[in-house]
Design a protein around this motif. Structure first.
Motif, PDB file in Angstrom:
ATOM      1  N   THR A  40       2.784  13.309  -4.324  1.00  0.00           N
ATOM      2  CA  THR A  40       4.207  13.220  -3.955  1.00  0.00           C
ATOM      3  C   THR A  40       4.660  11.776  -3.762  1.00  0.00           C
ATOM      4  O   THR A  40       5.841  11.471  -3.911  1.00  0.00           O
ATOM      5  CB  THR A  40       4.476  14.014  -2.667  1.00  0.00           C
ATOM      6  N   HIS A  41       3.714  10.878  -3.416  1.00  0.00           N
ATOM      7  CA  HIS A  41       4.045   9.472  -3.198  1.00  0.00           C
ATOM      8  C   HIS A  41       2.980   8.592  -3.875  1.00  0.00           C
ATOM      9  O   HIS A  41       2.241   7.856  -3.216  1.00  0.00           O
ATOM     10  CB  HIS A  41       4.091   9.148  -1.702  1.00  0.00           C
ATOM     11  N   PRO A  42       2.883   8.652  -5.189  1.00  0.00           N
ATOM     12  CA  PRO A  42       1.826   7.904  -5.885  1.00  0.00           C
ATOM     13  C   PRO A  42       1.922   6.396  -5.700  1.00  0.00           C
ATOM     14  O   PRO A  42       0.898   5.704  -5.784  1.00  0.00           O
ATOM     15  CB  PRO A  42       2.010   8.310  -7.348  1.00  0.00           C
ATOM     16  N   ASP A  43       3.122   5.887  -5.442  1.00  0.00           N
ATOM     17  CA  ASP A  43       3.277   4.432  -5.282  1.00  0.00           C
ATOM     18  C   ASP A  43       2.571   3.903  -4.043  1.00  0.00           C
ATOM     19  O   ASP A  43       2.378   2.690  -3.920  1.00  0.00           O
ATOM     20  CB  ASP A  43       4.758   4.056  -5.223  1.00  0.00           C
ATOM     21  N   PHE A  44       2.200   4.781  -3.119  1.00  0.00           N
ATOM     22  CA  PHE A  44       1.540   4.342  -1.885  1.00  0.00           C
ATOM     23  C   PHE A  44       0.016   4.325  -2.001  1.00  0.00           C
ATOM     24  O   PHE A  44      -0.664   3.940  -1.063  1.00  0.00           O
ATOM     25  CB  PHE A  44       1.911   5.272  -0.726  1.00  0.00           C
ATOM     26  N   GLN A  45      -0.521   4.761  -3.140  1.00  0.00           N
ATOM     27  CA  GLN A  45      -1.959   5.011  -3.231  1.00  0.00           C
ATOM     28  C   GLN A  45      -2.743   3.821  -3.776  1.00  0.00           C
ATOM     29  O   GLN A  45      -2.183   2.921  -4.404  1.00  0.00           O
ATOM     30  CB  GLN A  45      -2.205   6.232  -4.123  1.00  0.00           C
ATOM     31  N   PRO A  84       1.052   1.074   2.821  1.00  0.00           N
ATOM     32  CA  PRO A  84       2.508   1.212   2.652  1.00  0.00           C
ATOM     33  C   PRO A  84       3.101   2.479   3.254  1.00  0.00           C
ATOM     34  O   PRO A  84       4.199   2.446   3.814  1.00  0.00           O
ATOM     35  CB  PRO A  84       2.673   1.187   1.124  1.00  0.00           C
ATOM     36  N   ARG A  85       2.382   3.593   3.168  1.00  0.00           N
ATOM     37  CA  ARG A  85       2.925   4.871   3.651  1.00  0.00           C
ATOM     38  C   ARG A  85       3.228   4.849   5.144  1.00  0.00           C
ATOM     39  O   ARG A  85       4.139   5.541   5.622  1.00  0.00           O
ATOM     40  CB  ARG A  85       1.923   5.987   3.322  1.00  0.00           C
ATOM     41  N   LYS A  86       2.495   4.055   5.902  1.00  0.00           N
ATOM     42  CA  LYS A  86       2.676   4.023   7.355  1.00  0.00           C
ATOM     43  C   LYS A  86       3.888   3.197   7.778  1.00  0.00           C
ATOM     44  O   LYS A  86       4.291   3.218   8.950  1.00  0.00           O
ATOM     45  CB  LYS A  86       1.419   3.476   8.030  1.00  0.00           C
ATOM     46  N   ASN A  87       4.456   2.427   6.837  1.00  0.00           N
ATOM     47  CA  ASN A  87       5.742   1.755   7.071  1.00  0.00           C
ATOM     48  C   ASN A  87       5.699   0.736   8.206  1.00  0.00           C
ATOM     49  O   ASN A  87       6.631   0.649   9.026  1.00  0.00           O
ATOM     50  CB  ASN A  87       6.828   2.807   7.337  1.00  0.00           C
TER      51      ASN A  87
END
Length: 372
Positions: A131-136, A218-221
């Protein structure tokens, strides 16, 4: 650990499958009980055995642990012998539980299927890589998709840690074919005794402080919080960032490196559970501006310790935390700044919401084990 400790107490026979660099190990109930004691450091693993010398790239501690498990084994095999070992030892109609997103390989799942009438249950914690590949991490998305496709193909039951995770997973699985039965069971939480004695010098801060917990990815912002603290200036309350540096976050790493060592933002990594719990318990509030979560365990643990939580307005948090947290959108840092300023002027008791009931493992297992 919760599953391990629970299943060794169940009246039914239980085995544990361990993958090592030299093949697979099967433990019985007694072996699993000793495995748990090894993990809790209640017993020492002993010296590495002769075979451990063949496991290149592993340090002495890992080789000692693998050697201890071989000594506890009721059966073991090379990778190609896994189906034969499982059929020889396991009874028909056994249930295979995989709760960690690991070992979901074609080899393991096909081998379990060779046991007559065996059932397979897999827990899915999130589908954030899809769902959020840019964060991986680079190269991690395709292997995760392949793993999830195998789960759809082989699993009889999928356990979900939240209804939000279930919805997102089903949206993906439905496009690939028939979907296994799905069950939602919130994760339990195990209380950790806060241990201030495990904290490094200077912690906890003498003045009120805020904390965020999680890998710096990145996902944790974390970038939103850095924006807030840069706007607050040098007189800002202390922000503790508890977690190791992760991946694809070079801009945030550069901002952290440029901050003065005596400033109001401090990284804290490598704490054990008791020391981290002490920091969370003493914080004015936990800040959790994640873009996506499967469950949000740090927020649950903070509320259990009586620490207020300010988090992003995402479905997972709403489901798990209910009315016990304060929610803000992540499309701008200004509202987060206003809330931090407001909370800094008030006592923790004034901002705490005290009606939170942490999910318990007994409730989780009552659901999960009845379907697996």
């Amino acid at each position: 650990m919760a599953y391990l400790e629970r299943l060794v107490q169940e009246p039914l026979p239980v085995w544990g499958l361990v993958r090592t660099p030299l093949g697979y190990i099967l433990l019985d109930r007694n072996g699993l009980a000793d495995f748990a004691r090894l993990l809790r450091a209640e017993i020492a693993p002993g010296p590495p055995d002769f075979l451990s010398r063949l496991a290149r790239g592993h340090d002495r501690a890992a080789r000692s642990f693998q050697s201890a498990l071989r000594r506890l084994a009721v059966a073991r095999c090379l990778p190609g012998g896994l189906p034969r070992m499982l059929r020889r030892v396991l009874p028909a109609r056994c249930a295979y539980l995989n709760v960690g997103h690991s070992n979901l390989t074609e080899r393991v799942l096909k081998a379990v299927r060779t046991v007559p009438e065996a059932r397979i249950a897999v827990m899915i914690h999130d589908v954030i890589p899809l769902t959020h590949p840019d964060f991986q991490r680079a190269g991690s998305v395709a292997p995760f998709e392949a793993k999830l496709r195998r789960v759809r193909r082989y699993a009889d039951v999928i356990l979900y840690n939240s209804a939000d995770t279930a919805r997102k997973t089903l949206d993906i699985l439905a496009g690939w074919g028939a979907v296994p039965q799905g069950i939602v069971a919130h994760l339990g939480t195990t209380p950790v005794a806060p241990d201030p004695g495990g904290l490094p010098d200077g912690l906890p801060p003498a003045s009120p402080y805020f904390i965020t917990v999680g890998t710096i990815e990145p996902r944790k912002n974390h970038a939103l919080l850095l924006d807030v603290w840069e706007a607050l200036g040098p007189d800002a309350p202390m922000l503790l960032i508890a977690g190791n540096r992760g991946w694809r976050n070079e801009d945030v790493f550069a901002r952290l490196d440029a901050m003065p060592p005596t400033g109001p933002v401090r990284e804290v990594a490598g704490l054990d559970d008791g020391a981290l719990a002490a920091l969370v318990e003493g914080a004015h509030a936990l800040l959790f501006p994640s873009f996506a979560e499967g469950f949000g365990l740090p927020a649950v643990e903070a509320l259990r310790l009586g620490t207020p939580v300010l988090c992003s307005n995402i479905e997972t948090f709403r489901e798990v935390l209910g009315d016990s947290a304060v929610y803000l959108e992540t499309d701008g840092w200004q509202n987060w700044k206003c809330r931090v300023v407001d909370w800094s002027k008030r006592s923790r008791e004034e901002i705490r919401i005290s009606n939170f009931e942490a999910p318990e493992w007994d409730a989780h297992f009552k659901i999960a084990l009845s379907y697996t």
